[in-house]
Design a protein around this motif. Sequence first.
Motif, short mmCIF file in Angstrom:
data_model
loop_
_atom_site.label_atom_id
_atom_site.label_comp_id
_atom_site.label_asym_id
_atom_site.label_seq_id
_atom_site.Cartn_x
_atom_site.Cartn_y
_atom_site.Cartn_z
N HIS A 84 0.80 -1.22 0.00
CA HIS A 84 0.00 0.00 0.00
C HIS A 84 0.84 1.27 0.00
CE1 HIS A 84 -3.85 -2.01 0.46
NE2 HIS A 84 -3.37 -2.74 1.45
N ASN A 85 2.16 1.16 0.25
CA ASN A 85 2.99 2.36 0.38
C ASN A 85 4.31 2.18 -0.37
OD1 ASN A 85 1.46 3.88 2.74
ND2 ASN A 85 1.66 1.74 3.36
N ASN A 86 4.73 3.25 -1.08
CA ASN A 86 6.04 3.24 -1.73
C ASN A 86 7.17 3.47 -0.74
OD1 ASN A 86 5.22 2.80 -4.44
ND2 ASN A 86 4.54 4.94 -4.55
N ILE A 87 6.89 4.24 0.32
CA ILE A 87 7.90 4.61 1.31
C ILE A 87 7.36 4.29 2.69
CG2 ILE A 87 9.35 6.47 2.23
CD1 ILE A 87 8.86 7.99 -0.39
N VAL A 88 8.19 3.63 3.52
CA VAL A 88 7.76 3.25 4.87
C VAL A 88 8.86 3.66 5.85
CG1 VAL A 88 7.02 1.39 6.39
CG2 VAL A 88 6.47 1.29 3.93
N HIS A 89 8.48 4.31 6.95
CA HIS A 89 9.45 4.69 7.98
C HIS A 89 9.80 3.46 8.82
CE1 HIS A 89 11.09 6.68 11.60
NE2 HIS A 89 11.48 7.60 10.73
N GLU A 90 11.05 3.41 9.28
CA GLU A 90 11.51 2.24 10.02
C GLU A 90 10.71 2.00 11.30
OE1 GLU A 90 15.57 2.70 11.05
OE2 GLU A 90 15.23 4.28 12.51
N SER A 91 10.11 3.04 11.87
CA SER A 91 9.32 2.88 13.09
C SER A 91 8.09 1.99 12.85
CB SER A 91 8.89 4.24 13.63
OG SER A 91 8.05 4.91 12.68
N GLU A 92 7.62 1.93 11.61
CA GLU A 92 6.49 1.07 11.27
C GLU A 92 6.93 -0.36 10.97
OE1 GLU A 92 3.24 3.01 8.80
OE2 GLU A 92 4.98 4.22 8.21
N LEU A 93 8.23 -0.56 10.81
CA LEU A 93 8.74 -1.86 10.37
C LEU A 93 9.39 -2.66 11.49
CD1 LEU A 93 10.39 -0.72 7.01
CD2 LEU A 93 8.29 -2.07 7.25
N PHE A 94 10.12 -1.97 12.39
CA PHE A 94 10.98 -2.68 13.32
C PHE A 94 10.80 -2.21 14.76
CE2 PHE A 94 13.47 -2.20 9.30
CZ PHE A 94 13.34 -3.51 8.87
N SER A 95 10.80 -3.18 15.66
CA SER A 95 10.81 -2.87 17.09
C SER A 95 12.24 -2.61 17.53
CB SER A 95 10.24 -4.05 17.88
OG SER A 95 11.11 -5.18 17.77
N ASP A 96 12.43 -2.18 18.78
CA ASP A 96 13.78 -1.96 19.31
C ASP A 96 14.58 -3.27 19.28
OD1 ASP A 96 13.25 0.69 19.74
OD2 ASP A 96 12.75 0.43 21.86
N ARG A 97 13.92 -4.38 19.55
CA ARG A 97 14.60 -5.68 19.53
C ARG A 97 15.15 -5.96 18.13
NH1 ARG A 97 12.98 -10.23 17.42
NH2 ARG A 97 13.85 -12.24 18.10
N GLU A 98 14.34 -5.71 17.10
CA GLU A 98 14.78 -5.98 15.73
C GLU A 98 15.89 -5.04 15.30
OE1 GLU A 98 10.90 -5.51 14.42
OE2 GLU A 98 10.30 -7.52 15.09
N LYS A 99 15.84 -3.79 15.78
CA LYS A 99 16.92 -2.85 15.47
C LYS A 99 18.23 -3.31 16.11
CE LYS A 99 13.87 1.15 15.01
NZ LYS A 99 13.43 2.44 15.62
#
Length: 318
Positions: A84-99
């Motif tokens: 649904h989106n061409n651009i996604v901010h990392e806050s929508e993709l990854f938790s602190d654990r994944e970072k």
Amino acid sequence: MIYFLKVIVWKLLGKNLEFVNLVFRKGSYYFRGSDIGFKMIEDSYKYITQSDFQDKYNALIHWLDDESKKTIELFIQHIRLFYHNNIVHESELFSDREKNLQKKSFEFMWKNWILHPTWYGLFDDSQILEQIGNWVVLDVWASDGIESMMFAKMLPNTLKIYSFEPSSYNFTCLNTNVGNSMYKDRIILQNIALWEYDGEMEIFGSWWAEVSRINLGNTNIPSEKVKVQTIDTFVNSENIKRVWLIKWDIEWSEIESLLGAKNIIIRDKPVLIVSIYHNGREFFETKPLIESWNLGYRFKIFQSEPGGTWVGVVLICY
């Protein structure tokens, strides 16, 4: 030389521009990549919106551990976001654990001088490693040899690694890279495709991307005819006594090659590492297929490239 130049370039750019061709990253934003990347996203999105998807989902998560289930949920979330989106901010993709996992994976890459952080964490899992003996590894669709050399480095007791790459361009790179490495005596190169039948087929590819049997609608992608064999045929013709590990990353077509290995899988029960992120069918149906063979495998769904969004998810059977 080509391999080491790529290492230098990726290490200089890796934290700012990643996952060339499928997903791009710049700063805190992830950009939907090429047409091929979107076709992968589109295929998986259509799959997860089918009326019978819940049954497919339940079959996949059956007997999986909590970490595997989290990886599946994250994959579905990322597919929906990028559809649904061409651009996604990392806050929508990854938790602190994944970072934090991303950070550790890049430290692993630097420490071991590996091109990218694929398989980070795999070599820390004693349950999986204890299943990998000192016989033969098959690297199916090896591209330019990065992962074959990584296996040689991280599994030093392995007897031989057979590295398969059907693309003539990629095979030239593979031959150069492995030939100039310290692992050239342990890695055996094969310019063929491993498939569900013996014969020939047409593949499509480019100078950077992995080759694929599927032409994903881009008529500008060059093609060539290549020799194909099943893994069953190859292993028997080479008189290989025991296969300990098979890795697949065929860009869209893992299940077909897997079917051509059924007899060897039954005979040897090797550890299997299968890339399953290319489309919905392979993501949700590969594990139930192997499970139906009743070989007593345990399964993990594993993000082999922390920070890879939907890219890099693999099925591990051990």
